[in-house]
Structure formats: structure tokens, C-alpha cells
Design an enzyme around this catalytic site. Structure first.
Site, short mmCIF file in Angstrom:
data_model
loop_
_atom_site.label_atom_id
_atom_site.label_comp_id
_atom_site.label_asym_id
_atom_site.label_seq_id
_atom_site.Cartn_x
_atom_site.Cartn_y
_atom_site.Cartn_z
N TYR A 33 0.83 -1.20 0.00
CA TYR A 33 0.00 0.00 0.00
C TYR A 33 0.86 1.25 0.00
O TYR A 33 2.08 1.18 0.22
CB TYR A 33 -0.94 0.01 1.21
CG TYR A 33 -0.29 0.40 2.53
CD1 TYR A 33 0.58 -0.46 3.18
CD2 TYR A 33 -0.53 1.65 3.11
CE1 TYR A 33 1.19 -0.10 4.38
CE2 TYR A 33 0.07 2.01 4.31
CZ TYR A 33 0.92 1.14 4.94
OH TYR A 33 1.53 1.50 6.12
N ARG A 52 8.37 3.81 -4.71
CA ARG A 52 8.38 2.87 -3.58
C ARG A 52 7.33 1.76 -3.78
O ARG A 52 7.57 0.60 -3.45
CB ARG A 52 8.14 3.62 -2.26
CG ARG A 52 8.29 2.72 -1.05
CD ARG A 52 8.24 3.50 0.24
NE ARG A 52 6.94 4.12 0.45
CZ ARG A 52 6.67 5.00 1.42
NH1 ARG A 52 7.63 5.36 2.25
NH2 ARG A 52 5.47 5.50 1.56
N ARG A 100 -7.54 -20.52 -1.01
CA ARG A 100 -6.51 -20.32 0.01
C ARG A 100 -5.41 -21.37 -0.07
O ARG A 100 -5.67 -22.56 0.06
CB ARG A 100 -7.14 -20.32 1.39
CG ARG A 100 -6.15 -19.92 2.48
CD ARG A 100 -6.80 -19.83 3.85
NE ARG A 100 -5.82 -19.38 4.84
CZ ARG A 100 -4.93 -20.19 5.41
NH1 ARG A 100 -4.92 -21.47 5.14
NH2 ARG A 100 -4.05 -19.71 6.29
N HIS A 102 -0.93 -21.08 0.78
CA HIS A 102 0.12 -20.10 1.08
C HIS A 102 0.95 -19.73 -0.15
O HIS A 102 1.26 -18.57 -0.37
CB HIS A 102 1.05 -20.63 2.17
CG HIS A 102 0.42 -20.62 3.53
ND1 HIS A 102 -0.64 -21.43 3.86
CD2 HIS A 102 0.69 -19.90 4.65
CE1 HIS A 102 -0.99 -21.21 5.12
NE2 HIS A 102 -0.20 -20.28 5.62
N LYS A 147 6.58 -1.93 1.96
CA LYS A 147 5.37 -1.32 2.55
C LYS A 147 4.19 -2.28 2.37
O LYS A 147 3.30 -2.06 1.55
CB LYS A 147 5.10 0.06 1.92
CG LYS A 147 4.15 0.91 2.78
CD LYS A 147 4.25 2.36 2.39
CE LYS A 147 3.26 3.25 3.12
NZ LYS A 147 3.38 3.26 4.58
N GLU A 180 12.08 2.55 14.15
CA GLU A 180 11.21 3.62 13.65
C GLU A 180 9.95 3.63 14.50
O GLU A 180 9.77 2.80 15.39
CB GLU A 180 10.88 3.41 12.17
CG GLU A 180 10.11 2.12 11.90
CD GLU A 180 9.81 1.87 10.43
OE1 GLU A 180 9.76 2.84 9.64
OE2 GLU A 180 9.60 0.70 10.07
N LEU A 205 11.01 1.39 7.09
CA LEU A 205 10.44 1.85 5.84
C LEU A 205 11.16 3.15 5.46
O LEU A 205 11.31 4.04 6.30
CB LEU A 205 8.94 2.12 5.99
CG LEU A 205 8.30 2.54 4.67
CD1 LEU A 205 8.09 1.33 3.78
CD2 LEU A 205 6.98 3.25 4.92
N1 PDD Z 1 2.83 5.34 7.29
N2 PDD Z 1 7.41 3.97 8.87
C1 PDD Z 1 6.28 3.25 8.82
C2 PDD Z 1 6.24 1.92 9.49
C3 PDD Z 1 5.15 3.77 8.15
O1 PDD Z 1 4.02 3.06 8.09
C4 PDD Z 1 5.24 5.07 7.56
C5 PDD Z 1 4.08 5.67 6.81
C6 PDD Z 1 6.46 5.77 7.64
C7 PDD Z 1 6.63 7.11 7.00
O2 PDD Z 1 6.59 7.02 5.59
P1 PDD Z 1 6.11 8.25 4.69
O3 PDD Z 1 6.96 9.40 5.07
O4 PDD Z 1 6.35 7.76 3.32
O5 PDD Z 1 4.66 8.48 5.00
C8 PDD Z 1 7.52 5.17 8.28
C9 PDD Z 1 1.65 5.74 6.56
C10 PDD Z 1 1.42 7.20 6.59
C11 PDD Z 1 0.46 4.94 7.10
O6 PDD Z 1 0.63 3.73 7.27
O7 PDD Z 1 -0.61 5.50 7.32
#
Ligand code: PDD
Length: 282
Positions: A33, A52, A100, A102, A147, A180, A205
Site C-alpha cells: 500500500y 516505492r 486459500r 500459502h 510497505k 522507527e 520503511l
Molecule cells: N505510514 N514507517 C512506517 C512503518 C510507516 O508506516 C510510515 C508511513 C512511515 C513514514 O513514511 P512516509 O513518510 O512515506 O509516510 C515510516 C503511513 C502514513 C500509514 O501507514 O498511514
């Protein structure tokens, strides 16, 4: 205006939009996503978000999803149909629908979902007064650079923060280094004005906000390094902040209930926030 979602080639009323119960996103969190900010009707940093997205798809070997050009049309159309001037657009691509099992299905067609939501600008108090974070063990897998919609570790972490009355949880790896936040990247400024954030390896991320801010930092000539920092270093820092699409640059003024420096947003953090906000209205 009623909300409209894009689901696998069609625009549907939001309340009726649905995917199949054997969508692999639903059963295996087998998908990726992006969340892109919309400000004054403009998609912010769309290009790096799409870069990304393609990387995430490639890492999961999801092939055949809508290409960038038609996808950009869909993003704009969903924004338009929902009358979003300030808000976010959410884009999800799963491996598709299959009985389903895996292992990858022999034939599957990726399913694309796009929604958009209006949102008010973040409460200015958050930037003016700063926010608190807690620290928790990072229980996630070893490919947090992708992501994926597989976010249960992040979900549990954010809930823990919420229950602790904090805005965010900073996750900590086995060596005691901060990885993070649950939906944000983590940064500190050391006593000698060095801006620090973890390098974009598998443990985090690579935030698009993070990438934009690094460019700003280089342009402005601030001292900067990409390396892991410990919780102790963060608690002893001069300043701390976090970044994301929905949080921009937000000062962190307390970690585990302890004030960072004198517990008010740092000067450099405020400068970086202003520079970032200028970047998104460019
Ligand atoms: N989240 N780290 C994680 C685990 C994240 O899910 C996100 C973003 C970031 C920051 O990434 P960016 O600057 O590209 O938004 C770092 C989004 C906003 C969400 O899941 O809603």
C-alpha cells in the site's frame, strides 16, 4: 457528496465497495500500500511514492498490476470524485483472488483499491507543543523496508502508545537501537547538532517524508548522519522528532515520560518543519 472508492476497475459507493473473501490481502495480508497526502488539491511527492510502490511490488513478486500512467488517472479521479482538497489518498494492491493456499496462485490478477479521505490539517498544538513517544520492542519481521499491508506489529504498537496516552511508539531492535515509529520515521538531534536517523535498510520503511527531509538537510547544509541510535542516546538528545506523510515533521518532546532536553520543540526541528512545509507547497 457521497464517498466513492475505486475497486478493481470500477468506481463504487464507499459503503458498498468490497473485495472477495478470498482476496489474498484479506487472508494473508499479501499486498502492498501507499498513503499519499493531498494538499491544496495536489498530490504531494507522488513520484517517490510510486517508485516505492513499484519496489514493494517487485520485492513481493506481484506482477501485472496497473501501470503508473493509468494508476495516476485513478488516483486523480478518486480525489476528484470525493472532493478532496486536503486529505489523503490510500492505494492498496494485493496479489489477487485465489483459493486459500500459502504459495502463490498460478493465475492471479492483482486487485487495486483506491480510497480518498478529506482531513483537517493536523492539530497545530502537536507541532507547537510537541508529542510524546513510548519505546517498545520491535516485534516485526525482517523486511520492514517493504510497505506491506501486513501491519499487525505496527497496529499493536500504536495501540500500546494510545493506551499509554502517547502519540507514537518507537520500536527498538534487539541491540537496543530505535528502528522507527509504528507509522513514522524516528529522528534525533545530538548535543553537537548532528541530525540522526537510521539508514534505510531492511529494518525500516524508507519514508517519502524522510527522503524529502534528507534532501532539505543537504541543501541547507545541516550536519547529518544515517546511523542507528539507542534509546539512551534519544533520551539524552538535544531534540527529537518524527516524520510521515500524515505527521509532516512533528517534534517529540518526551520519551517514556522523560522530557527531551527541556521538553519543548527544538529550534532545528522547527526549522526543518518549516522547510518541509515549504517543500510541500512548492
Ligand atoms: N505510514 N514507517 C512506517 C512503518 C510507516 O508506516 C510510515 C508511513 C512511515 C513514514 O513514511 P512516509 O513518510 O512515506 O509516510 C515510516 C503511513 C502514513 C500509514 O501507514 O498511514
Amino acid at each position: 457528496m457521497s464517498r466513492i472508492a475505486y475497486v478493481d476497475g470500477a468506481y463504487r459507493r464507499h459503503g458498498e465497495a468490497a473485495v472477495h473473501i478470498e482476496d489474498r490481502g484479506y487472508q494473508f495480508a499479501d499486498g502492498v500500500y501507499e498513503v499519499i497526502a493531498v494538499r491544496a488539491g495536489k498530490l504531494i511527492d507522488e513520484a517517490p511514492h510510486l517508485v516505492r510502490l513499484r519496489r514493494s511490488l517487485a520485492e513481493l513478486r506481484i506482477a501485472g498490476a496497473l501501470a503508473d500512467a493509468p494508476l495516476k488517472v485513478v488516483l486523480r479521479e478518486v480525489i476528484r470524485r470525493n472532493g478532496v482538497v486536503n486529505g489523503i489518498v490510500y492505494l492498496q494492491i494485493t496479489r489477487g483472488i485465489a483459493p486459500r493456499d500459502h504459495a502463490f496462485p498460478k493465475v492471479a490478477r492483482p486487485i487495486v483499491v483506491v480510497t480518498a479521505r478529506r482531513s483537517r490539517p493536523a492539530n497545530p498544538k502537536l507541532a507547537e507543543e510537541g508529542i510524546g513517544v513510548i519505546t517498545i520492542p520491535d516485534i516485526r519481521w525482517q523486511r520492514c523496508d517493504i510497505k506491506t499491508i501486513s501491519l499487525i506489529g505496527n497496529v499493536l504498537g500504536k495501540q500500546q502508545a494510545r493506551e499509554a496516552g502517547s502519540y507514537e511508539a518507537w520500536m527498538v531492535d534487539r541491540d537496543g537501537h530505535v528502528t522507527e515509529g509504528t507509522s513514522t520515521n524516528a529522528w534525533i538531534v545530538t548535543g553537537d547538532n548532528l541530525v540522526l536517523t537510521r539508514a534505510a535498510e531492511n529494518a525500516i520503511l524508507n519514508g517519502v517524508t524522510r527522503q524529502a527531509l534528507i534532501e532539505i538537510i543537504h541543501r541547507e547544509g545541516y550536519r547529518f548522519a544515517e546511523r542507528p541510535f539507542t534509546v539512551a542516546e534519544a533520551k539524552a538528545a538535544r531534540e527529537a522528532f518524527l516524520t510521515s506523510t500524515t505527521s509532516d515533521v512533528t517534534p517529540v518532546v518526551a520519551i517514556d515520560g522523560q522530557p527531551v532536553a527541556n521538553g519543548v520543540p527544538g529550534l532545528l526541528t522547527q526549522k526543518l518543519r518549516a522547510d518541509y512545509l515549504a517543500h510541500i507547497v512548492e
